[in-house]
Write a protein that holds these residues in place. Sequence first.
Motif, PDB file in Angstrom:
ATOM      1  N   LEU A 277      -5.782  74.321  86.166  1.00 27.00           N
ATOM      2  CA  LEU A 277      -6.511  75.314  86.940  1.00 27.00           C
ATOM      3  C   LEU A 277      -5.996  75.340  88.375  1.00 27.00           C
ATOM      4  CD1 LEU A 277     -10.166  74.631  85.712  1.00 27.00           C
ATOM      5  CD2 LEU A 277      -8.587  76.414  84.936  1.00 27.00           C
ATOM      6  N   PRO A 278      -6.096  76.452  89.053  1.00 29.82           N
ATOM      7  CA  PRO A 278      -5.599  76.533  90.439  1.00 29.82           C
ATOM      8  C   PRO A 278      -6.489  75.739  91.389  1.00 29.82           C
ATOM      9  CG  PRO A 278      -6.785  78.532  89.872  1.00 29.82           C
ATOM     10  CD  PRO A 278      -6.693  77.728  88.607  1.00 29.82           C
ATOM     11  N   SER A 279      -5.890  75.266  92.473  1.00 30.57           N
ATOM     12  CA  SER A 279      -6.661  74.559  93.492  1.00 30.57           C
ATOM     13  C   SER A 279      -7.481  75.556  94.304  1.00 30.57           C
ATOM     14  CB  SER A 279      -5.729  73.788  94.424  1.00 30.57           C
ATOM     15  OG  SER A 279      -4.940  74.681  95.195  1.00 30.57           O
ATOM     16  N   VAL A 280      -8.450  75.039  95.023  1.00 29.84           N
ATOM     17  CA  VAL A 280      -9.287  75.897  95.866  1.00 29.84           C
ATOM     18  C   VAL A 280      -8.436  76.605  96.907  1.00 29.84           C
ATOM     19  CG1 VAL A 280     -11.164  75.924  97.564  1.00 29.84           C
ATOM     20  CG2 VAL A 280     -11.347  74.498  95.520  1.00 29.84           C
ATOM     21  N   TRP A 281      -7.457  75.887  97.472  1.00 36.52           N
ATOM     22  CA  TRP A 281      -6.606  76.469  98.513  1.00 36.52           C
ATOM     23  C   TRP A 281      -5.713  77.577  97.945  1.00 36.52           C
ATOM     24  CZ3 TRP A 281      -8.407  75.606 102.998  1.00 36.52           C
ATOM     25  CH2 TRP A 281      -9.008  74.382 103.305  1.00 36.52           C
ATOM     26  N   GLU A 282      -5.233  77.378  96.721  1.00 37.26           N
ATOM     27  CA  GLU A 282      -4.412  78.415  96.086  1.00 37.26           C
ATOM     28  C   GLU A 282      -5.231  79.676  95.849  1.00 37.26           C
ATOM     29  OE1 GLU A 282      -2.269  79.353  91.786  1.00 37.26           O
ATOM     30  OE2 GLU A 282      -2.579  77.255  92.391  1.00 37.26           O
ATOM     31  N   VAL A 283      -6.442  79.493  95.328  1.00 36.77           N
ATOM     32  CA  VAL A 283      -7.319  80.637  95.074  1.00 36.77           C
ATOM     33  C   VAL A 283      -7.640  81.376  96.372  1.00 36.77           C
ATOM     34  CG1 VAL A 283      -9.623  81.330  94.304  1.00 36.77           C
ATOM     35  CG2 VAL A 283      -8.343  79.617  93.008  1.00 36.77           C
ATOM     36  N   ALA A 284      -8.003  80.617  97.419  1.00 43.28           N
ATOM     37  CA  ALA A 284      -8.370  81.222  98.704  1.00 43.28           C
ATOM     38  C   ALA A 284      -7.205  81.999  99.307  1.00 43.28           C
ATOM     39  CB  ALA A 284      -8.844  80.143  99.677  1.00 43.28           C
ATOM     40  N   ALA A 285      -6.009  81.408  99.278  1.00 42.15           N
ATOM     41  CA  ALA A 285      -4.831  82.053  99.853  1.00 42.15           C
ATOM     42  C   ALA A 285      -4.493  83.343  99.109  1.00 42.15           C
ATOM     43  CB  ALA A 285      -3.638  81.100  99.817  1.00 42.15           C
ATOM     44  N   GLN A 286      -4.566  83.305  97.783  1.00 41.30           N
ATOM     45  CA  GLN A 286      -4.247  84.498  97.008  1.00 41.30           C
ATOM     46  C   GLN A 286      -5.298  85.592  97.196  1.00 41.30           C
ATOM     47  OE1 GLN A 286      -3.738  82.760  93.101  1.00 41.30           O
ATOM     48  NE2 GLN A 286      -1.511  82.695  93.323  1.00 41.30           N
ATOM     49  N   LEU A 287      -6.550  85.205  97.328  1.00 43.50           N
ATOM     50  CA  LEU A 287      -7.601  86.197  97.561  1.00 43.50           C
ATOM     51  C   LEU A 287      -7.397  86.915  98.893  1.00 43.50           C
ATOM     52  CD1 LEU A 287     -10.819  84.369  96.282  1.00 43.50           C
ATOM     53  CD2 LEU A 287      -9.655  86.314  95.227  1.00 43.50           C
ATOM     54  N   VAL A 288      -6.985  86.184  99.921  1.00 43.36           N
ATOM     55  CA  VAL A 288      -6.708  86.791 101.220  1.00 43.36           C
ATOM     56  C   VAL A 288      -5.576  87.810 101.091  1.00 43.36           C
ATOM     57  CG1 VAL A 288      -5.804  86.372 103.543  1.00 43.36           C
ATOM     58  CG2 VAL A 288      -7.562  84.871 102.603  1.00 43.36           C
ATOM     59  N   VAL A 289      -4.515  87.427 100.361  1.00 42.81           N
ATOM     60  CA  VAL A 289      -3.378  88.325 100.148  1.00 42.81           C
ATOM     61  C   VAL A 289      -3.820  89.566  99.372  1.00 42.81           C
ATOM     62  CG1 VAL A 289      -1.149  88.587  98.985  1.00 42.81           C
ATOM     63  CG2 VAL A 289      -1.655  86.494 100.253  1.00 42.81           C
ATOM     64  N   TYR A 290      -4.633  89.368  98.349  1.00 44.66           N
ATOM     65  CA  TYR A 290      -5.102  90.504  97.538  1.00 44.66           C
ATOM     66  C   TYR A 290      -5.922  91.478  98.384  1.00 44.66           C
ATOM     67  CZ  TYR A 290      -3.838  87.631  93.469  1.00 44.66           C
ATOM     68  OH  TYR A 290      -3.178  86.864  92.548  1.00 44.66           O
ATOM     69  N   PHE A 291      -6.804  90.942  99.224  1.00 45.77           N
ATOM     70  CA  PHE A 291      -7.629  91.800 100.073  1.00 45.77           C
ATOM     71  C   PHE A 291      -6.769  92.599 101.055  1.00 45.77           C
ATOM     72  CE2 PHE A 291     -11.629  89.537  98.946  1.00 45.77           C
ATOM     73  CZ  PHE A 291     -12.448  90.646  98.809  1.00 45.77           C
ATOM     74  N   LEU A 292      -5.762  91.948 101.637  1.00 42.33           N
ATOM     75  CA  LEU A 292      -4.904  92.628 102.608  1.00 42.33           C
ATOM     76  C   LEU A 292      -4.072  93.727 101.949  1.00 42.33           C
ATOM     77  CD1 LEU A 292      -3.683  89.582 104.752  1.00 42.33           C
ATOM     78  CD2 LEU A 292      -5.315  91.363 105.427  1.00 42.33           C
ATOM     79  N   ILE A 293      -3.512  93.433 100.778  1.00 42.43           N
ATOM     80  CA  ILE A 293      -2.711  94.421 100.063  1.00 42.43           C
ATOM     81  C   ILE A 293      -3.576  95.593  99.619  1.00 42.43           C
ATOM     82  CG2 ILE A 293      -1.385  94.855  97.945  1.00 42.43           C
ATOM     83  CD1 ILE A 293      -0.280  92.017  98.182  1.00 42.43           C
ATOM     84  N   GLU A 294      -4.751  95.287  99.074  1.00 36.99           N
ATOM     85  CA  GLU A 294      -5.651  96.340  98.611  1.00 36.99           C
ATOM     86  C   GLU A 294      -6.103  97.219  99.757  1.00 36.99           C
ATOM     87  OE1 GLU A 294      -9.017  98.632  97.434  1.00 36.99           O
ATOM     88  OE2 GLU A 294      -8.969  97.182  99.071  1.00 36.99           O
ATOM     89  N   ASP A 295      -6.446  96.600 100.873  1.00 37.24           N
ATOM     90  CA  ASP A 295      -6.957  97.341 102.013  1.00 37.24           C
ATOM     91  C   ASP A 295      -5.896  98.302 102.563  1.00 37.24           C
ATOM     92  OD1 ASP A 295      -9.170  97.616 104.100  1.00 37.24           O
ATOM     93  OD2 ASP A 295      -7.475  97.102 105.379  1.00 37.24           O
ATOM     94  N   TYR A 296      -4.660  97.823 102.670  1.00 35.70           N
ATOM     95  CA  TYR A 296      -3.601  98.651 103.257  1.00 35.70           C
ATOM     96  C   TYR A 296      -3.230  99.816 102.346  1.00 35.70           C
ATOM     97  CZ  TYR A 296       0.621  99.949 105.771  1.00 35.70           C
ATOM     98  OH  TYR A 296       1.562 100.648 106.483  1.00 35.70           O
TER      99      TYR A 296
END
Length: 217
Positions: free
Chosen positions: A38-57
């Motif tokens: 399973l992914p680490s908490v830091w991996e999940v958090a980092a990817q979620l930030v990237v997803y939000f930024l890409i989606e928003d733009y």
Amino acid sequence: MLNCYKDVMIMFFLVVGPLQLVSYPSIQMIGIRTGLPLPSVWEVAAQLVVYFLIEDYTNYWLHRFLHMNRWGYENIHKVHHEYEAPIGFAAPYAHWAEILLLGIPSFLGPAIVPGHLITFWLWIALRQIEAIDTHKGYDFPWAITKLIPFYGGADHHDYHHYVGGQSQSNFASVFTYCDYIYGTDKGYRYQKKILKKLKEDLANVVEQNGGSYKKSD
């Protein structure tokens, strides 16, 4: 409101439902992991930030295109703008073509930076919660989203619906930086400035007459 609920449920069964049937082969194709570890908490958090930024733009530009293109607005996006003062359930209330078009930014992040299936599920859930929060029509001063830098929220998006079809402002879905950078929040900021001045003038008048004034009023 009953029509809104009915149309949203029909959309979920006829558009979102079939998409879910083909989602598993699609996520396998783009490389999303489904097994251990399973992914680490830091991996999940980092990817979620990237997803939000890409989606928003990307959502900013697709949303803006639907307003700049008269045919796109009149035949597609106008359905969503039937709510000049939106409610939470109106977040997915839209034309089927808009559901498909503005759904692309939500899957673009996981396609570019594929992670684990748990991260993908969490991302979809958070994106839907954010959409409901943005459309709920209430700007609570104690909301936890106030701690998120550049988060737009209901106040930011309400102005977009309030202006309606003539709106060339507040296109971003999550954050406010795109509208600020590209100058599409000038009307919103001007309105906030005018309202602030009116409240200050009212407070001064009340004070001069020996009364008291609460900003929350």
